[in-house]
Design an enzyme around this catalytic site. Structure first.
Site, mmCIF file in Angstrom:
data_model
loop_
_atom_site.group_PDB
_atom_site.id
_atom_site.type_symbol
_atom_site.label_atom_id
_atom_site.label_comp_id
_atom_site.label_asym_id
_atom_site.label_seq_id
_atom_site.Cartn_x
_atom_site.Cartn_y
_atom_site.Cartn_z
ATOM 1 C CG LEU A 290 8.818 3.108 3.820
ATOM 2 C CD1 LEU A 290 8.519 1.871 2.980
ATOM 3 C CD2 LEU A 290 7.526 3.798 4.225
ATOM 4 C CE LYS B 298 3.180 3.515 3.370
ATOM 5 N NZ LYS B 298 3.628 3.829 4.722
ATOM 6 C CE1 TYR C 78 0.812 0.022 4.502
ATOM 7 C CE2 TYR C 78 -0.181 2.167 4.183
ATOM 8 C CZ TYR C 78 0.568 1.308 4.943
ATOM 9 O OH TYR C 78 1.060 1.727 6.148
ATOM 10 C CD GLU D 165 11.085 2.816 9.392
ATOM 11 O OE1 GLU D 165 10.953 3.707 8.538
ATOM 12 O OE2 GLU D 165 10.993 1.603 9.127
#
Lengths: 305, 305
Positions: free
Chosen positions: A219, A162, A43, A195
């Site tokens: 990511l 993702k 996504y 992250e």
């Protein structure tokens, strides 16, 4: 305690499933869809400013990249997806919209982990009003903790995919909520910073910016990518290198980047103030640079700027 | 190349969603369900023999345990779930049925990773005919490879949570399919053996059995748990300890355990034959012991045995 975005009960929202438009209540998918059974989906979250999709091409490219890392073949062209996004946006009729594009590996032939039996993709596009984020995030900065939850190892499922497997981030954000803070920053197996649960992390030390490299297991954020280019264009040096928790806590400034939240100053980590405990000058400067970039990419192009 | 289970086009199948019965085509869930968006769900696969659910209580206990590790609160009682499983089974009317029970964290209030905004659980029960597995698996054994995909680290998302995040196993089984073998065994960050994509792994060396401990980062299989007890009851020593790839390849016998596949002999790993390259005596003995146990738990209790 940081301000948390409020739930809007009657959020305006449109869903496009494989080309058919639905309202919230009608928008359903088969329980045999592999996205539901295994999180076997990819996504993207993009947005519009002033009715213009922002960096949509970058998001589509990343969607294709995520799919390729999962060997998930996409039966749509990028043009078809843009067309369906635009149909949903037209139906929504909001100037500032949130866009979620989900592509699943499709419905199961039989119930089997083995993706050989999957049928063709399901495409789900959700668009809704992109309500403004709390001003306090930007004016005062946010408080975070270092998560006990470790970031998923790249060798297991690369965080650069993702995908519909987001429990790792859900576990991290639950830790943050428990402590009443904005978010939790995860470390990798080596103990280095990766992250936040849905944002890339950066630090400023002197005149330089540092953000973890892809090899840390993160990511590749689109805001991150753009900001690296913009910083360089403004003669600010950006190093992509591993950051230890100590380095982060002792940085002059720390901030997050994400598509829907842009640049969010972090002013406290694990009860330690960052710098002077308020958004720093470098962060403020980058917020200005990024706002200008958004303006150029959207308002200006619409003929209004 | 190992035999792969065939797709049955018109599989008989019943779905119970929160107490309502659906056929395959009608069984749908909101795209706002967190199970679909993030894989934020827990599940179990159980089965019946001769119309009797086998070890259903053990599966429900594990479902509750998975949920607790995700801080996912379940609004159903175990009795309510048993009742809904039985309704679906009655509708299906098969003696040997596959039972999948999925509980999601529920529908999103807003689109946010933060589970604070989740509404009440969705319960999805899928039952279908449990078609027999290929006889060759048991007679000849299966071939496997060691996966390049590493098992998700326990500190990230504990593999002992049976959740809707199954991409790690999907990546492993894709490696196996590419090589034309039955499955791929994943190693952990330390390089030790964990498990297959949907089965626990065991080895026999001399008169002893060895299977990786929970600390290796595995699902605590219910067949594994039962077999540990049964082996002990039959004076076979079982050690739960770390296994290196070399130890596994040099074992006398290797086999998998899983609910739907029971005990499956492994006769080749990465092109090396295990023992004599055919199912060993210890494995055959355990298959007999386990069959007897199933019989006691099901046929006998039904008054037919």
């Amino acid at each position: 305690m940081n301000e948390i975005k409020k739930v809007e009960k009657d959020e305006k929202l449109i869903v496009n499933i494989c080309g058919e438009i639905f309202n919230r209540k009608e928008a359903k998918i088969s329980v045999f869809d592999r996205g539901f059974l295994y999180g076997d989906s990819v996504y993207e979250v993009a947005r519009t400013y002033n009715g213009i999709p922002f960096l949509l091409q970058e998001h589509l490219d990343r969607l294709w990249h995520s799919a390729s890392l999962l060997n998930l073949s996409i039966n749509y062209t990028q043009d078809e997806i843009v067309h369906q996004v635009n149909r949903a946006l037209a139906e929504l009729g909001e100037e500032n919209a949130y866009i979620r594009i989900i592509i699943t590996r499709g419905e199961e032939g039989i119930l089997s982990l083995d993706p050989t039996f999957a049928k063709s993709n399901n495409l789900v596009i959700i668009v809704k009003d992109q309500t403004p984020n709390p001003k306090s995030w930007y004016q005062d900065g946010v408080k975070v903790i270092l998560a006990k939850t470790q970031r998923t190892n790249r060798m297991a499922v690369d965080p650069n995919i993702k995908s519909g497997n987001y429990l790792n981030s859900v576990l991290a954000i639950m830790e943050a909520r428990k402590e009443g803070v904005y978010d939790a920053i995860m470390l990798n197996v080596l103990g280095n910073i990766t992250e936040g649960s849905h944002s890339n992390i950066w630090m400023a030390k002197g005149k330089n910016l540092v953000t973890p490299p892809l090899t840390a297991g993160i990511l590749e954020g689109i805001t991150r990518k753009m900001l690296i280019q913009l910083a360089k264009g403004n003669n600010i040096q950006v190093d992509q290198k591993d950051i230890t928790p100590n380095e982060l806590i002792n940085a002059d400034e720390v901030f997050f980047t994400s598509t829907t939240r842009e640049i969010v100053p972090v002013t406290q980590i694990d009860n330690s103030p960052i710098g002077l405990g308020q958004p720093g000058n470098m962060t403020k400067e980058l917020i200005k640079i990024y706002s200008k970039f958004i303006h150029q990419q959207t308002v200006d192009q619409s003929g209004n700027g």
